[in-house]
Design an enzyme around this catalytic site. Structure first.
Site, PDB file in Angstrom:
ATOM      1  N   HIS A 112      16.371  13.545  29.749  1.00 36.61           N
ATOM      2  CA  HIS A 112      15.322  12.518  29.832  1.00 36.61           C
ATOM      3  C   HIS A 112      15.849  11.132  29.502  1.00 36.61           C
ATOM      4  O   HIS A 112      15.070  10.216  29.247  1.00 36.61           O
ATOM      5  CB  HIS A 112      14.154  12.875  28.888  1.00 36.61           C
ATOM      6  CG  HIS A 112      13.362  14.049  29.374  1.00 36.61           C
ATOM      7  ND1 HIS A 112      12.433  14.696  28.577  1.00 36.61           N
ATOM      8  CD2 HIS A 112      13.362  14.719  30.556  1.00 36.61           C
ATOM      9  CE1 HIS A 112      11.898  15.688  29.264  1.00 36.61           C
ATOM     10  NE2 HIS A 112      12.448  15.742  30.471  1.00 36.61           N
ATOM     11  N   GLY A 179      12.469  23.681  19.205  1.00 35.84           N
ATOM     12  CA  GLY A 179      11.626  22.511  18.945  1.00 35.84           C
ATOM     13  C   GLY A 179      10.997  21.886  20.162  1.00 35.84           C
ATOM     14  O   GLY A 179      10.897  20.663  20.265  1.00 35.84           O
ATOM     15  N   THR A 180      10.541  22.736  21.103  1.00 37.73           N
ATOM     16  CA  THR A 180       9.836  22.183  22.255  1.00 37.73           C
ATOM     17  C   THR A 180       8.604  23.032  22.560  1.00 37.73           C
ATOM     18  O   THR A 180       8.590  24.239  22.388  1.00 37.73           O
ATOM     19  CB  THR A 180      10.755  22.089  23.502  1.00 37.73           C
ATOM     20  OG1 THR A 180      10.010  21.548  24.592  1.00 37.73           O
ATOM     21  CG2 THR A 180      11.320  23.438  23.892  1.00 37.73           C
ATOM     22  N   ASN A 205      11.195  27.785  16.884  1.00 35.53           N
ATOM     23  CA  ASN A 205      10.152  26.767  16.916  1.00 35.53           C
ATOM     24  C   ASN A 205       9.227  26.903  15.701  1.00 35.53           C
ATOM     25  O   ASN A 205       9.213  27.950  15.040  1.00 35.53           O
ATOM     26  CB  ASN A 205       9.334  26.904  18.214  1.00 35.53           C
ATOM     27  CG  ASN A 205       8.752  25.573  18.668  1.00 35.53           C
ATOM     28  OD1 ASN A 205       9.440  24.565  18.748  1.00 35.53           O
ATOM     29  ND2 ASN A 205       7.454  25.571  18.924  1.00 35.53           N
TER      30      ASN A 205
END
Ligand code: APR
Length: 238
Positions: A112, A179-180, A205
């Site tokens: 990104h 962590g998504t 997570n």
């Protein structure tokens, strides 16, 4: 645990949460405060570039007062440890912060983009950027003003390094997501790609993500706890 040599790790904003970076979709997240259509789309930038520059200038400035955490550092140790035994870690991150770099990781695919880079619409140059950007910013490459934007992939734009990511998943012994929320594609589709290839997939997570059902293994907890624990297990098996 069988010896794992080629691992692909995908990270999201949850890995940077304990460093003080806000996530996007948690209750106090970025998208609870900003309308993504205004600050993270090409249309939003065209309509109000000053607002978009200020949004990213504030996030860029915040980077200089935070540090990588134990999860970032553990992934750097994993990269070194796998290389030492002839393996390879491919780290694909959705994050635009530089915490993986500062944590010591080297082989990083910023799908990104990166907050600490800017790109020029006039000449296409991608340049380092540690200062605020504005509509008056001049391109250091072509010396034209007015065309600078954050080197960040906005909604509806094409993420970067997709071929390298697909190649890495193709040859992986394990795919790990850290962590998504699994709510934004194509990143959220990587687990299905891995599973279709018979590659085992694990989720680390705080809580089950939107595609938790696709993973073959999962550990829930803070990234700074579950990530170092997992890395120690992988590196303990030679
Ligand atoms: N440790 C581990 N996981 C955590 C922690 C933590 N300390 N804190 C939060 N999380 C988890 C949340 O439970 C959530 O599942 O991290 C995830 C963050 O999800 P999002 O806020 O949706 O962020 P992310 O998945 O990175 O968003 C993907 O969306 O807006 C776009 O471009 C933006 O790259 C971003 C993409």
């Amino acid at each position: 645990m069988t010896s794992l040599n080629n691992i692909v790790v995908l990270t999201g904003s949850g890995i940077s949460a304990e460093s003080g970076m806000a996530t996007f979709r948690d209750k106090d997240g970025v998208w609870a405060k900003y309308d993504y259509r205004e600050v993270a789309t090409p249309e939003g930038f065209a309509a109000n570039p000053a607002l978009v520059h200020e949004f990213y200038n504030a996030r860029r400035r915040a980077l200089f007062s935070i540090k990588p955490n134990a999860a970032h550092i553990a992934l750097a140790e994993l990269e070194t440890g796998l290389a030492r035994r002839g393996g390879r870690l491919t780290l694909i991150t959705q994050n635009v912060d530089d915490l993986h770099e500062r944590g010591g990781s080297k082989n990083i695919l910023h799908m990104h983009g990166e907050l600490l880079k800017a790109e020029c619409a006039s000449c296409g140059a991608i340049v380092p950027c540690r200062d605020d950007l504005s509509v008056e910013s001049v391109c250091a490459t072509c010396n034209r003003a007015g065309g600078m934007r954050p080197h960040v992939v906005w909604f509806s734009e094409i993420p970067r390094h997709m071929e390298e990511a697909a190649d890495a998943i193709m040859t992986a012994d394990l795919f790990v997501s850290i962590g998504t929320s699994g709510s934004v594609y194509p990143a959220a589709g990587f687990v299905a790609e891995a599973r279709a290839l018979g590659v085992p997939a694990m989720e680390l997570n705080l809580e089950p993500s939107e595609n938790a059902h696709l993973f073959t293994d999962a550990r829930y907890g803070q990234a700074t706890k579950v990530t170092p624990q997992w890395v120690d297990e992988v590196l303990a098996v030679s």
